[in-house]
Scaffold this motif. Structure first.
Motif, PDB file in Angstrom:
ATOM      1  N   ALA A   1       0.816  -1.216   0.000  1.00 47.96           N
ATOM      2  CA  ALA A   1       0.000   0.000   0.000  1.00 47.96           C
ATOM      3  C   ALA A   1       0.848   1.265   0.000  1.00 47.96           C
ATOM      4  O   ALA A   1       1.646   1.482   0.916  1.00 47.96           O
ATOM      5  CB  ALA A   1      -0.933   0.010   1.216  1.00 47.96           C
ATOM      6  N   ILE A   2       0.673   2.080  -1.024  1.00 46.25           N
ATOM      7  CA  ILE A   2       1.239   3.434  -1.020  1.00 46.25           C
ATOM      8  C   ILE A   2       0.183   4.321  -0.379  1.00 46.25           C
ATOM      9  O   ILE A   2      -0.883   4.573  -0.944  1.00 46.25           O
ATOM     10  CB  ILE A   2       1.575   3.909  -2.438  1.00 46.25           C
ATOM     11  CG1 ILE A   2       2.599   2.970  -3.082  1.00 46.25           C
ATOM     12  CG2 ILE A   2       2.120   5.333  -2.404  1.00 46.25           C
ATOM     13  CD1 ILE A   2       2.910   3.296  -4.533  1.00 46.25           C
ATOM     14  N   THR A   3       0.468   4.779   0.824  1.00 47.19           N
ATOM     15  CA  THR A   3      -0.532   5.469   1.627  1.00 47.19           C
ATOM     16  C   THR A   3       0.167   6.325   2.677  1.00 47.19           C
ATOM     17  O   THR A   3       1.373   6.215   2.861  1.00 47.19           O
ATOM     18  CB  THR A   3      -1.448   4.436   2.319  1.00 47.19           C
ATOM     19  OG1 THR A   3      -2.443   5.107   3.095  1.00 47.19           O
ATOM     20  CG2 THR A   3      -0.654   3.538   3.245  1.00 47.19           C
ATOM     21  N   SER A   4      -0.568   7.199   3.334  1.00 46.54           N
ATOM     22  CA  SER A   4      -0.127   7.970   4.496  1.00 46.54           C
ATOM     23  C   SER A   4       0.559   9.268   4.116  1.00 46.54           C
ATOM     24  O   SER A   4       1.334   9.356   3.170  1.00 46.54           O
ATOM     25  CB  SER A   4       0.813   7.142   5.379  1.00 46.54           C
ATOM     26  OG  SER A   4       1.585   7.967   6.221  1.00 46.54           O
ATOM     27  N   CYS A   5       0.286  10.276   4.934  1.00 47.22           N
ATOM     28  CA  CYS A   5       0.843  11.617   4.754  1.00 47.22           C
ATOM     29  C   CYS A   5       2.366  11.615   4.742  1.00 47.22           C
ATOM     30  O   CYS A   5       2.990  12.441   4.070  1.00 47.22           O
ATOM     31  CB  CYS A   5       0.352  12.512   5.883  1.00 47.22           C
ATOM     32  SG  CYS A   5       0.559  11.768   7.530  1.00 47.22           S
ATOM     33  N   THR A   6       2.982  10.695   5.472  1.00 42.75           N
ATOM     34  CA  THR A   6       4.436  10.718   5.618  1.00 42.75           C
ATOM     35  C   THR A   6       5.143  10.794   4.270  1.00 42.75           C
ATOM     36  O   THR A   6       6.041  11.596   4.064  1.00 42.75           O
ATOM     37  CB  THR A   6       4.927   9.463   6.363  1.00 42.75           C
ATOM     38  OG1 THR A   6       4.147   9.298   7.535  1.00 42.75           O
ATOM     39  CG2 THR A   6       6.381   9.586   6.735  1.00 42.75           C
TER      40      THR A   6
ATOM     41  N   LYS B   1      -2.604  -7.540  -2.286  1.00 44.21           N
ATOM     42  CA  LYS B   1      -3.617  -6.492  -2.363  1.00 44.21           C
ATOM     43  C   LYS B   1      -2.889  -5.162  -2.480  1.00 44.21           C
ATOM     44  O   LYS B   1      -2.219  -4.727  -1.551  1.00 44.21           O
ATOM     45  CB  LYS B   1      -4.516  -6.501  -1.123  1.00 44.21           C
ATOM     46  CG  LYS B   1      -5.604  -5.427  -1.173  1.00 44.21           C
ATOM     47  CD  LYS B   1      -6.587  -5.532  -0.013  1.00 44.21           C
ATOM     48  CE  LYS B   1      -7.705  -4.500  -0.172  1.00 44.21           C
ATOM     49  NZ  LYS B   1      -8.740  -4.624   0.885  1.00 44.21           N
ATOM     50  N   SER B   2      -3.000  -4.537  -3.640  1.00 43.82           N
ATOM     51  CA  SER B   2      -2.231  -3.322  -3.933  1.00 43.82           C
ATOM     52  C   SER B   2      -3.143  -2.102  -3.916  1.00 43.82           C
ATOM     53  O   SER B   2      -4.320  -2.188  -4.279  1.00 43.82           O
ATOM     54  CB  SER B   2      -1.571  -3.449  -5.314  1.00 43.82           C
ATOM     55  OG  SER B   2      -2.548  -3.803  -6.286  1.00 43.82           O
ATOM     56  N   SER B   3      -2.604  -0.958  -3.499  1.00 46.15           N
ATOM     57  CA  SER B   3      -3.429   0.251  -3.464  1.00 46.15           C
ATOM     58  C   SER B   3      -2.560   1.500  -3.498  1.00 46.15           C
ATOM     59  O   SER B   3      -1.406   1.490  -3.068  1.00 46.15           O
ATOM     60  CB  SER B   3      -4.304   0.268  -2.205  1.00 46.15           C
ATOM     61  OG  SER B   3      -3.512   0.220  -1.027  1.00 46.15           O
ATOM     62  N   LEU B   4      -3.161   2.555  -4.024  1.00 47.69           N
ATOM     63  CA  LEU B   4      -2.532   3.878  -4.064  1.00 47.69           C
ATOM     64  C   LEU B   4      -3.523   4.872  -3.479  1.00 47.69           C
ATOM     65  O   LEU B   4      -4.610   5.084  -4.031  1.00 47.69           O
ATOM     66  CB  LEU B   4      -2.183   4.263  -5.501  1.00 47.69           C
ATOM     67  CG  LEU B   4      -1.748   5.718  -5.754  1.00 47.69           C
ATOM     68  CD1 LEU B   4      -0.456   6.026  -5.016  1.00 47.69           C
ATOM     69  CD2 LEU B   4      -1.586   5.990  -7.253  1.00 47.69           C
ATOM     70  N   ALA B   5      -3.170   5.467  -2.347  1.00 49.23           N
ATOM     71  CA  ALA B   5      -4.030   6.443  -1.674  1.00 49.23           C
ATOM     72  C   ALA B   5      -3.231   7.722  -1.448  1.00 49.23           C
ATOM     73  O   ALA B   5      -2.609   7.899  -0.402  1.00 49.23           O
ATOM     74  CB  ALA B   5      -4.537   5.889  -0.342  1.00 49.23           C
ATOM     75  N   PRO B   6      -3.226   8.624  -2.424  1.00 48.25           N
ATOM     76  CA  PRO B   6      -2.427   9.848  -2.281  1.00 48.25           C
ATOM     77  C   PRO B   6      -2.969  10.758  -1.174  1.00 48.25           C
ATOM     78  O   PRO B   6      -4.130  10.658  -0.778  1.00 48.25           O
ATOM     79  CB  PRO B   6      -2.592  10.527  -3.656  1.00 48.25           C
ATOM     80  CG  PRO B   6      -3.147   9.487  -4.560  1.00 48.25           C
ATOM     81  CD  PRO B   6      -3.929   8.561  -3.697  1.00 48.25           C
ATOM     82  N   GLY B   7      -2.095  11.656  -0.726  1.00 49.19           N
ATOM     83  CA  GLY B   7      -2.477  12.584   0.329  1.00 49.19           C
ATOM     84  C   GLY B   7      -3.192  13.818  -0.165  1.00 49.19           C
ATOM     85  O   GLY B   7      -3.769  14.562   0.628  1.00 49.19           O
ATOM     86  N   SER B   8      -3.167  14.065  -1.466  1.00 46.20           N
ATOM     87  CA  SER B   8      -3.932  15.168  -2.041  1.00 46.20           C
ATOM     88  C   SER B   8      -4.122  14.931  -3.527  1.00 46.20           C
ATOM     89  O   SER B   8      -3.427  14.112  -4.141  1.00 46.20           O
ATOM     90  CB  SER B   8      -3.247  16.515  -1.801  1.00 46.20           C
ATOM     91  OG  SER B   8      -2.194  16.726  -2.732  1.00 46.20           O
TER      92      SER B   8
END
Length: 921
Positions: A459-464, A494-501
């Motif tokens: 998972a590509i995720t999180s503000c960091t 299970k792959s995902s991309l959740a950008p911060g903006s």
């Protein structure tokens, strides 16, 4: 406590009030150089303390702030430490929805209490600007498809309709309260890219005042904004609410640890590698409750996004903040992100006038310091369960195997025990597990075996990291090269991309990298925290069954900041923090049991072995891609940041000063905290004949105490929801249910990975009820103790309450009837939250521990020395009556740290203190 607009200091005993002209604008400000004429040389004072000093000068009132407080900061330079308590007033408050909903519930409950007392409920209103960003509610239900984003947002709106209606009511009912709708971005990234100004301005008495942008936030990663030269840190929602209502934040002038950065990152090394290295160094140093300030000429070449990545992780290294000074890099970022030219000119002029500007060769004086040559940083991850546990990329497989061996040993022992007892089929099951009998699975037409160490979440995720274009573009470039080499992620991942903006989507599109991410299954799933907060969603059913039936120890790899046990997914035991490109690399490899520095990632259809070095982007490629990031993107995406989509706008809200509570709601309930607020508080008294609810070990996190993620069907919270007509598929998460105290108190200490030593270290939120000896869920035991009028205690080890600034970890503890927590040490925010909820934090002294004192959990405990004359850091006596009738006693340190906190504790908590004063006025 006045409800009128706050006034800045008219006492001005240090004659610091001056005028600053910037272009055609005049600003009033409290000049540090002018104050230094009476305070002495301040040039070597850490810049973070200069921000605190300006705050005291501006709010000097001879009551909450006196000249003695101001002198104390100047005198800090003599000893580099201080025991002086000060009252600090941040300019604004930042919230996210998991912590924001209970905060607004509290404000609504306070309004109800004021109205019940026959007074105007409008007395309860934020006096400082409050921004709440809805970013914690989107879950990864759908992934690896072109419609994942649409479907996840649709489900989010359906699940959270009650919560969002409540927040929209709050937006209309309260002054100074703005809500950024769902689907916009992560609160810290929105703060960095849009909300923060570096220098704040406000009108007062017809004049414009300029002062440092400061804030507190109800999320521990509020510190990310320190990268922009903005002093801010996480507090519990309880403390944030008090700050909103005009109550200053009580704190001791902190020690400041300097961290000198020199050199540059070498080729192929990311900001994530840098921050994991710094986190490990500072955790080892010991900086809990201290400020960390970065300095050194290495900052000249350290991009703002990298600074923000480092600042973001301050909770992981334990510091209150990770502060970076303002310089040309700061101004460049303000320009890039579309701040107004007038504001940028003010930031430069003000910070230079105040000595807040970083000059080459600056060497402030610190309590202590350490340094890092960035050229020495190596590729790494952190895991398997703590962000400070850095592991070199080459050692990840070895580290996992060591963890696996530790987990298999008990299984081997159980097998031998079963054999000795004539176990049959149970022996066969245990043997299969120990020998790593890999189950065969079929998913989407692909057949494979699932094994220990396989990566089931990538998972590509999180503000960091999603705030940092260099690592996000590196991920896109790696995806492009992987596709070109004929690679694909493994089918069990299970792959995902959740950008911060939304800006991230814009620059990935502009760089032409989105199609490659999509082909690998890293389609957009939502703009929010997702996996990092535990909203990873379900794994495919066949994967979950394989993990459970064969007791597999599988892994997640995420670009987040938290990897605590039970946080990411209840079935995933080991979790690894990594840079976005490494997240994808492990998705391609499909296992954590690989040395990516020497072994091939995979073999393509041509039989060619592809190594990580074959697809890793160069610095030049990343630099070229970075040119696609432009100011127009920020202007476009933030032009209507508070508007929301059609679904948000369609939410119907009641127009009323007080909230119309719905007794049938399972999301929003009127909390019991302010019952009897119109009566005098009960006097502080000794704790007599208490029982121990749980005995816990080291590094118990707020996730252990108050989980944010999955609600188990057979848990007390699950049973409550089903009794109220909620089917398990609609449980949502603990985080989304924080507006309902009935769910949250049942979820307190309910993490599936928490280990109560009263049960021999067995995992799960259970305990032994004494004296019956019955094993019960902690909630059920606590309710029985309440019926028996028995006060309760928690016993714990080191670093109790690490992790998120989760006020429900203190609220739930309070509602279970826990009167005190005795631990070896406390994390800063949770200690404060306990005091804020009227729970006594006590600390073992003289090296004593629960083990050295032989505390098993079966004792009867009394605590003496408590009275209305309680003082900060007072010694108290703990009296122990054991099972065999023997008696013992030991001393503990009361961790009520300031006189203000004493007053809060006497009132029953900080919000009780504020509300009593408001009603009295």
């Amino acid at each position: 406590m006045a409800h009128a607009k706050s006034k800045y200091s008219h006492i001005n005993s240090f004659h610091a009030l001056q005028t600053l002209q910037v272009g055609t604008h005049n600003y009033q400000y409290f000049s540090l150089p002018k104050a230094a004429e009476r305070l002495g040389d301040l040039s070597k004072l850490p810049k973070s303390l200069k921000v605190l000093l300006e705050n005291l000068l501006r709010f000097e009132d001879n009551h909450t702030v006196t000249s003695a407080h101001i002198h104390a900061i100047a005198d800090w330079l003599k000893q580099k430490t201080s025991e002086q308590e000060i009252q600090y007033r941040p300019a604004r408050v930042l919230m996210q929805d998991f912590t924001g909903v209970p905060a607004v519930v509290d404000l609504a409950a306070m309004r109800a209490a004021v109205a019940k007392a026959g007074q105007n409920p409008d007395k309860i209103n934020p006096l400082s600007p409050v921004d709440l960003v809805i970013d914690h509610s989107v879950m990864v239900d759908h992934f690896a498809s072109s419609h994942a984003f649409h479907d996840n947002v649709e489900i989010e709106m359906q699940r959270n309709a009650e919560r969002y209606q409540f927040l929209r009511w709050g937006q209309s009912a309260f002054n100074n309260f703005s809500v950024v709708p769902p689907g916009t971005g992560i609160c810290h990234q929105v703060n960095l890219e849009y909300l923060a100004q570096a220098v704040w301005t406000a009108e007062d008495d017809g004049q414009t005042f300029a002062f440092p942008d400061t804030l507190v936030g109800t999320d521990s990663h509020t510190t990310m904004i320190n990268g922009l030269g903005v002093l801010g840190w996480g507090v519990g929602g309880i403390e944030a609410e008090a700050a909103m209502l005009g109550q200053p934040i009580s704190m001791l002038i902190p020690e400041v640890i300097g961290f000198k950065l020199t050199g540059k990152l070498p080729e192929g090394i990311t900001a994530t590698d840098l921050v994991l290295t710094i986190t490990q160094m500072l955790r080892k140093k010991g900086v809990v409750g201290k400020f960390v300030e970065f300095y050194g000429d290495g900052l000249a070449d350290l991009p703002l996004a990298d600074r923000a990545t480092i600042a973001n992780m301050a909770p992981e290294y334990g510091a209150t903040c990770g502060f970076f000074p303002i310089d040309e890099v700061t101004l460049g970022y303000l320009r890039l992100t579309g701040r107004q030219p007038e504001r940028i000119a003010l930031v430069e002029a003000y910070s230079q006038a105040q000595g807040l500007w970083r000059n080459a060769g600056d060497e402030p004086e610190f309590t202590d310091s350490l340094s890092l040559d960035m050229s020495s940083v190596q590729a790494c991850l952190a895991g398997p369960k703590r962000p400070q546990d850095r592991v070199l990329l080459s050692n990840v497989a070895k580290t996992f195997d060591e963890v696996l061996e530790l987990s298999i040993k008990p299984a081997k022992q159980d097998k031998e025990k079963l054999e000795n007892e004539g176990g049959g089929t149970a022996v066969a099951a245990q043997t299969a597990s120990v020998q790593n009998d890999a189950p065969s699975c079929t998913l989407n037409g692909e057949h494979f075996e699932l094994k220990h160490g396989d990566v089931v979440i990538s998972a590509i995720t999180s503000c960091t990291n999603t705030s940092n274009p260099s690592v996000m573009l590196a991920a896109g470039l790696l995806a492009k090269k992987a596709i070109e080499k004929g690679l694909q992620r493994k089918p069990w991942v299970k792959s995902s991309l959740a950008p911060g903006s939304k800006v991230v989507t814009d620059y990935l599109d502009a760089a032409g990298l989105t199609p490659y991410l999509n082909q690998l299954g890293y389609q957009l799933v939502g703009y929010g925290c997702t996996t990092c907060i535990g909203n990873s969603g379900p794994l495919p059913e066949v994967i979950e069954e394989a993990i459970q039936c064969h007791d597999l120890n599988v892994a997640s790899v995420l670009s987040g900041n938290r990897n605590f046990e039970g946080r990411v997914h209840p079935l995933v035991k080991t979790n690894w923090l990594a840079s976005p490109p490494l997240v994808i690399a492990f998705g391609l490899a499909g296992t954590i049991r690989i040395d990516l520095t020497t072994e091939p990632l995979a073999t393509n259809d041509q039989g060619e072995a592809i190594y990580l070095k074959d697809i890793w982007p160069t610095t030049e490629e990343i630099t070229t891609a970075l040119r696609q990031v432009n100011t127009a993107m920020f202007h476009r995406e933030y032009a209507q940041v508070f508007e929301g989509d059609a679904s948000w706008k369609a939410i119907q809200i009641p127009e009323s000063q007080t909230y119309a509570w719905d007794d049938t709601s399972t999301y929003i309930q009127h909390p019991p905290f302010f019952a009897g607020i119109d009566q005098p508080p009960a006097p502080i008294d000794n704790i007599v004949d208490a029982r121990i609810l749980a005995v816990l070990g080291d590094s118990v996190t707020t996730d252990h105490i108050s989980p944010a993620g999955n609600i188990k069907k057979d848990s007390p919270a699950g049973r409550y929801l089903q009794a109220h007509g909620v089917e398990p598929k609609d449980f949502n998460s603990y985080g989304s249910r924080r507006g309902n105290h009935e769910v949250m108190m049942r979820g307190t200490f309910a993490n599936i990975r928490i280990k109560n030593e009263m049960l021999g270290g067995e995992e799960g939120g259970n305990t032994i009820h004494i004296p019956s000896g019955e094993k019960l869920a902690i909630y059920d035991a606590a309710m029985r103790y309440q019926q028996e009028h028995t006060p309760l205690l928690i016993i714990a080890g080191k670093e109790y309450g690490t992790g998120s600034s989760r006020d429900w970890a203190a609220k739930g503890t309070n509602l279970l009837g826990v009167k005190a927590v005795i631990a070896e040490s406390f994390e800063r925010i949770h200690r404060s939250n306990l005091v804020g909820m009227g729970v006594l934090p006590l600390q073992f002294v003289d090296g004593q521990t629960r083990q050295s004192l032989n505390l098993t959990g079966r004792e009867i405990i009394s605590i003496s020395g408590l009275s209305d004359h309680l003082q900060p850091h007072q010694s108290l006596q703990v009296h122990v009556k054991r099972d065999d009738g023997s008696r013992d006693q030991f001393e503990v340190l009361c961790r009520i740290d300031t006189l203000n906190e004493v007053e809060y504790f006497k009132a029953g908590g900080i919000l009780h203190y504020v509300l009593r004063h408001l009603i009295a006025s």
